[in-house]
Scaffold this motif. Structure first.
Motif, PDB file in Angstrom:
ATOM      1  N   GLU A 139       0.558  -1.394   2.522  1.00 30.60           N
ATOM      2  CA  GLU A 139      -0.498  -0.584   1.909  1.00 30.60           C
ATOM      3  C   GLU A 139      -1.123  -1.253   0.678  1.00 30.60           C
ATOM      4  N   ILE A 140      -0.296  -1.565  -0.301  1.00 30.32           N
ATOM      5  CA  ILE A 140      -0.838  -2.073  -1.567  1.00 30.32           C
ATOM      6  C   ILE A 140      -1.405  -3.489  -1.418  1.00 30.32           C
ATOM      7  N   PRO A 141      -0.673  -4.431  -0.785  1.00 32.78           N
ATOM      8  CA  PRO A 141      -1.294  -5.762  -0.614  1.00 32.78           C
ATOM      9  C   PRO A 141      -2.618  -5.702   0.141  1.00 32.78           C
ATOM     10  N   ALA A 142      -2.707  -4.877   1.169  1.00 31.52           N
ATOM     11  CA  ALA A 142      -3.970  -4.783   1.926  1.00 31.52           C
ATOM     12  C   ALA A 142      -5.095  -4.310   1.009  1.00 31.52           C
ATOM     13  N   LEU A 143      -4.817  -3.281   0.225  1.00 32.83           N
ATOM     14  CA  LEU A 143      -5.844  -2.763  -0.680  1.00 32.83           C
ATOM     15  C   LEU A 143      -6.234  -3.788  -1.744  1.00 32.83           C
ATOM     16  N   THR A 144      -5.235  -4.402  -2.371  1.00 29.56           N
ATOM     17  CA  THR A 144      -5.555  -5.319  -3.472  1.00 29.56           C
ATOM     18  C   THR A 144      -6.271  -6.569  -2.963  1.00 29.56           C
ATOM     19  N   ILE A 145      -5.937  -7.006  -1.760  1.00 29.88           N
ATOM     20  CA  ILE A 145      -6.638  -8.169  -1.193  1.00 29.88           C
ATOM     21  C   ILE A 145      -8.106  -7.827  -0.950  1.00 29.88           C
ATOM     22  N   LEU A 146      -8.358  -6.685  -0.322  1.00 27.95           N
ATOM     23  CA  LEU A 146      -9.756  -6.307  -0.062  1.00 27.95           C
ATOM     24  C   LEU A 146     -10.504  -6.086  -1.371  1.00 27.95           C
ATOM     25  N   MET A 147      -9.884  -5.392  -2.311  1.00 25.15           N
ATOM     26  CA  MET A 147     -10.566  -5.115  -3.578  1.00 25.15           C
ATOM     27  C   MET A 147     -10.929  -6.421  -4.290  1.00 25.15           C
ATOM     28  N   GLU A 148      -9.972  -7.341  -4.353  1.00 22.30           N
ATOM     29  CA  GLU A 148     -10.227  -8.564  -5.123  1.00 22.30           C
ATOM     30  C   GLU A 148     -11.165  -9.512  -4.386  1.00 22.30           C
ATOM     31  N   LEU A 149     -11.110  -9.530  -3.054  1.00 20.67           N
ATOM     32  CA  LEU A 149     -12.072 -10.367  -2.319  1.00 20.67           C
ATOM     33  C   LEU A 149     -13.491  -9.849  -2.539  1.00 20.67           C
ATOM     34  N   ARG A 150     -13.614  -8.547  -2.622  1.00 16.95           N
ATOM     35  CA  ARG A 150     -14.935  -7.979  -2.934  1.00 16.95           C
ATOM     36  C   ARG A 150     -15.377  -8.410  -4.332  1.00 16.95           C
ATOM     37  N   SER A 151     -14.506  -8.324  -5.323  1.00 15.76           N
ATOM     38  CA  SER A 151     -14.864  -8.788  -6.671  1.00 15.76           C
ATOM     39  C   SER A 151     -15.274 -10.259  -6.623  1.00 15.76           C
ATOM     40  N   ARG A 152     -14.456 -11.065  -5.976  1.00 18.99           N
ATOM     41  CA  ARG A 152     -14.756 -12.501  -5.925  1.00 18.99           C
ATOM     42  C   ARG A 152     -16.092 -12.768  -5.252  1.00 18.99           C
ATOM     43  N   ALA A 153     -16.388 -12.001  -4.208  1.00 19.63           N
ATOM     44  CA  ALA A 153     -17.656 -12.207  -3.496  1.00 19.63           C
ATOM     45  C   ALA A 153     -18.838 -11.946  -4.434  1.00 19.63           C
ATOM     46  N   ASP A 185      -2.724  12.792 -30.176  1.00 15.78           N
ATOM     47  CA  ASP A 185      -1.368  12.913 -30.702  1.00 15.78           C
ATOM     48  C   ASP A 185      -0.395  13.265 -29.571  1.00 15.78           C
ATOM     49  N   GLY A 186       0.673  12.497 -29.455  1.00 12.07           N
ATOM     50  CA  GLY A 186       1.704  12.814 -28.459  1.00 12.07           C
ATOM     51  C   GLY A 186       1.364  12.389 -27.040  1.00 12.07           C
ATOM     52  N   LEU A 187       0.357  11.552 -26.883  1.00  9.78           N
ATOM     53  CA  LEU A 187      -0.043  11.086 -25.549  1.00  9.78           C
ATOM     54  C   LEU A 187       1.087  10.308 -24.864  1.00  9.78           C
ATOM     55  N   LYS A 188       1.205  10.522 -23.539  1.00 11.12           N
ATOM     56  CA  LYS A 188       2.069   9.679 -22.702  1.00 11.12           C
ATOM     57  C   LYS A 188       1.230   9.247 -21.510  1.00 11.12           C
ATOM     58  N   ILE A 189       1.081   7.953 -21.339  1.00 11.71           N
ATOM     59  CA  ILE A 189       0.190   7.476 -20.280  1.00 11.71           C
ATOM     60  C   ILE A 189       0.744   6.212 -19.632  1.00 11.71           C
ATOM     61  N   ALA A 190       0.532   6.109 -18.317  1.00 15.51           N
ATOM     62  CA  ALA A 190       0.998   4.937 -17.570  1.00 15.51           C
ATOM     63  C   ALA A 190      -0.162   4.347 -16.773  1.00 15.51           C
ATOM     64  N   ASP A 191      -0.031   3.060 -16.451  1.00 13.33           N
ATOM     65  CA  ASP A 191      -1.005   2.396 -15.577  1.00 13.33           C
ATOM     66  C   ASP A 191      -0.666   2.693 -14.128  1.00 13.33           C
ATOM     67  N   PHE A 192      -1.584   3.341 -13.417  1.00 12.32           N
ATOM     68  CA  PHE A 192      -1.433   3.588 -11.979  1.00 12.32           C
ATOM     69  C   PHE A 192      -2.549   2.860 -11.221  1.00 12.32           C
ATOM     70  N   GLY A 193      -3.048   1.769 -11.781  1.00 13.22           N
ATOM     71  CA  GLY A 193      -4.284   1.197 -11.260  1.00 13.22           C
ATOM     72  C   GLY A 193      -4.147   0.035 -10.297  1.00 13.22           C
ATOM     73  N   THR A 194      -2.959  -0.192  -9.738  1.00 10.62           N
ATOM     74  CA  THR A 194      -2.780  -1.353  -8.862  1.00 10.62           C
ATOM     75  C   THR A 194      -3.712  -1.327  -7.652  1.00 10.62           C
ATOM     76  N   ARG A 195      -3.727  -0.200  -6.953  1.00  9.16           N
ATOM     77  CA  ARG A 195      -4.337  -0.177  -5.622  1.00  9.16           C
ATOM     78  C   ARG A 195      -5.839  -0.449  -5.626  1.00  9.16           C
ATOM     79  N   ARG A 196      -6.506  -0.076  -6.697  1.00  6.37           N
ATOM     80  CA  ARG A 196      -7.948  -0.268  -6.686  1.00  6.37           C
ATOM     81  C   ARG A 196      -8.423  -1.128  -7.848  1.00  6.37           C
ATOM     82  N   ARG A 197      -7.569  -2.069  -8.207  1.00  2.18           N
ATOM     83  CA  ARG A 197      -7.877  -2.936  -9.337  1.00  2.18           C
ATOM     84  C   ARG A 197      -8.994  -3.926  -9.005  1.00  2.18           C
ATOM     85  N   HIS A 198      -9.667  -4.358 -10.072  1.00 12.69           N
ATOM     86  CA  HIS A 198     -10.667  -5.418  -9.962  1.00 12.69           C
ATOM     87  C   HIS A 198     -10.012  -6.731  -9.505  1.00 12.69           C
ATOM     88  N   GLY A 199      -8.831  -6.994 -10.014  1.00 12.38           N
ATOM     89  CA  GLY A 199      -8.104  -8.207  -9.653  1.00 12.38           C
ATOM     90  C   GLY A 199      -6.747  -8.180 -10.344  1.00 12.38           C
TER      91      GLY A 199
END
Lengths: 429, 429
Positions: A139-153, A185-199
């Protein structure tokens, strides 16, 4: 000084691989994989890439040969010794040996299975069929490959200087978001951005920006490779694929109605604490909670991933109260379509009433809107389990625009799960 | 791959020199130097650094030892063979051999003379006394060393990440300015930002941005080192120091009144075409043009460097008309306190009526306002000839806030040059 060796090394790249590691994936994929490996190893599942943004004609942008090279490169990957050591030795959510030895031995021997690729109407049809624990890791490699190939294009036609300014602007944008978040104040946040990342490198930069800018408010990343590389927490629990496949395997409506709870019963046996997070929306949050077994209300929290997030959280709060639980002890993770405005608003509304946390995705790792025209704007690409043991899967979600599956099955699921009218929300990414 | 050799080389730097070349200076300094070398070689002149922005306490920010190291390093520089070749062989304004052999031989042997440095009330008093052609070459290195040491002092406390975001923001800002300038039809603009730049590498980046973004509208840089490095035109003509020193040397009021014209008569003999640019404001533009000899109206153009620029240009246009010259054949170079708004406004007002050109300075190469708080904002540092053969120099300018010299001499100059009331304008940088 020119580093001649590096330059010559770069000359000799056949490709510059997008995915360089089997753990360049979301942590919850590995948690789910282990659970599936134990509970449903023999299930045959088909994953399929679906571009919900048909205006982005991926097959026109991306060369098929190049796509195949990257997919083939990913198939050549295996877990490195250091990665295995990290998975075996690391503490996740305060717990050691999260991954069992039998699973790790299997994972060390794993290669990604075959893929099937066709072009159709300006889009790629990319599917993976095989044993569930193996194909789900595509799932994730397929998405990240397509997303990044689009950016590169898109970036291919730009000069060195335009590229520098483009990234300067994107960096400035991310940093300005972080400066706003710093004031919560008191924020808790995580990166969930792998699947649709620019690269990959861009996600890695964004994570470092969060580290540098937010300090303790930044609680980790869903990406194992980056968590390992930057020595931070890997974050995640479970996703829709579990109830979707369990539901497809049900042999009767009665079994179907119980399938989402069976998933969590299996999960309950394996995990405790912060990993006991309910994802209630696969077949409608209202009905899910109404019919849920009592023991579920003792779980740590809930993840709100579709529909109106404030409404979802209010529903959960009422449900906890009805079961004699104090919502202030409960964790609510918002993870759908977040950007700074929405994070501020939700934090304002729920901080103090529950423990609030955010899984920030596409608008962290791929907010290139308005840069390079709009040719780099994020779009809605998903990779979903669409069949299990020959039966179609179904997702209803709290947003009908995110629903999946054949119409007759969608109607059946709606009946079984008692889902009435739903409010449609635009799917941005 | 880590380039170990580069890293070890960097470890061994005693200092990271700010000025690495004798031609890291404005082109007009070299043109004026050649003229002085021929006409007034024996004059003893004192140059002095003056910080008009007293709120910026340079001596508190910058370590004296470090300052001395950089000044000493500059004193060790001599013209390299490649630099000499470039000056001798290059075509400037379409003319070959702009620099005569006798001047080049002298310049090849030149080292910057001694400096005198003291601290007083949070400021450095830095002076250079000696033969005019030698000491005048200190002006730009002295300014750029102080400017960049101030930048380095502010940046010293920042992390790698903060620095990256800082420069991303500064780059974005410059590029957005360039995008606005790109929309001005027929624009001609040059970089005049050496003296008050944030740093050498930053100026070099800005010049490349102008090249990439403006194409033919970017006509060159005043900085010889960057012109050579980037293979573009070096731009410049003459400055206030010529009339200031000539005026100080005058033995009577009658001679004083003629001094500014004597400067241009000497210049007229040496140069033609684009180098014949009048700088009229040293002792008031109005009076200068009123009393100017007729031959001056045949010169190529005028540079407006103080006062209200539109008013200055209108005055020049009237003067040309009164002398039977067609203003549309004349060049007006605006070079004072420019930023994009002002450039757009002046271009709008004068394009078509005269040939318009802009020398863009501090707001190109040092617009860090609001970044790092305001601790990097540009400030008004100058290095001026304050004495010649024992007599004080005087500048009146078209802006009384830019006037210099002892009060009694200022009064005398005002009388001799018939300068009445002047309108004060805030000096930004």
């Amino acid at each position: 000084m020119v580093d001649i060796a590096t330059r010559v090394h770069n000359h000799n790249w056949k490709i510059d691989p997008i995915v360089r590691s089997l753990i360049d994936t979301d942590f919850y994929k590995l948690l789910m994989c282990q659970s599936i490996f134990r509970n449903k190893p023999e299930t045959t599942v088909t994953f399929s890439l679906i571009n919900r943004s048909t205006r982005v004609r991926l097959a026109d942008l991306i060369d098929e040969g190049e796509l195949r090279e990257h997919l083939d490169h990913a198939r050549g990957l295996s877990l490195s010794r250091g990665e295995s050591t990290w998975l075996r030795g690391n503490t996740f959510y305060g717990k050691r040996q999260m991954f069992r030895s039998d699973f790790m031995e299997w994972f060390e021997g794993l290669r990604l299975p075959a893929y099937h690729l066709e072009k159709h109407d300006g889009q790629y049809e990319l599917t993976f069929e095989g044993q569930w624990p193996e194909v789900m890791l595509w799932e994730i490699p397929a998405l990240t490959i397509l997303m990044e190939l689009r950016s590169r294009a898109v970036l291919k036609g730009m000069g060195k200087f335009e590229l520098q300014v483009l990234y300067a602007r994107a960096m400035t944008r991310v940093w300005e978001k972080i400066e706003r978040l710093r004031r919560i104040d008191g924020l808790k946040i995580a990166d969930f951005g792998t699947r649709r990342r620019h690269g990959f490198l861009w996600q890695d930069w964004c994570v470092q920006a969060l580290q540098a800018g937010l300090g303790q408010a930044f609680i980790g990343t869903s990406n194992c490779r980056i968590a390992m590389r930057r020595d931070i927490e890997a974050i995640g629990t479970n996703a829709h694929e579990l109830p979707m496949v369990y539901a497809a395997l049900a042999d009767s409506d009665a079994e179907l109605a119980q399938a989402p709870y069976k998933v969590l019963a299996d999960w309950h046996e394996e995990h405790d604490g912060n990993l006991r997070i309910i994802l209630p929306d696969t077949y409608g949050t209202e009905g899910f909670l109404r019919n849920a077994p009592d023991w579920l209300s003792t779980w740590t929290g809930i993840r709100i991933d579709s529909g109106d997030p404030a409404q979802g959280a209010e529903t959960a709060i009422r449900w906890w109260r009805d079961h004699g639980e104090d919502p202030r002890d409960k964790l609510v993770i918002f993870s759908d379509g977040l950007d700074v405005d929405k994070i501020e608003e939700l934090h304002q509304q729920f901080a103090g009433r529950v423990k609030v946390s955010f899984g920030w995705g596409t608008m962290l790792t791929n907010d290139f809107r308005g840069l390079a025209g709009d040719r780099l704007a994020p779009f809605s690409l998903v990779c979903k389990a669409i069949r299990a043991n020959g039966r179609p899967t179904v997702k209803l979600s709290d947003n009908p625009n995110k629903a999946m599956g054949p119409a007759d099955q969608v109607a059946r699921y709606k009946r079984v799960f008692g889902v009435g009218d739903q409010q449609a929300q635009e799917v941005q990414v």
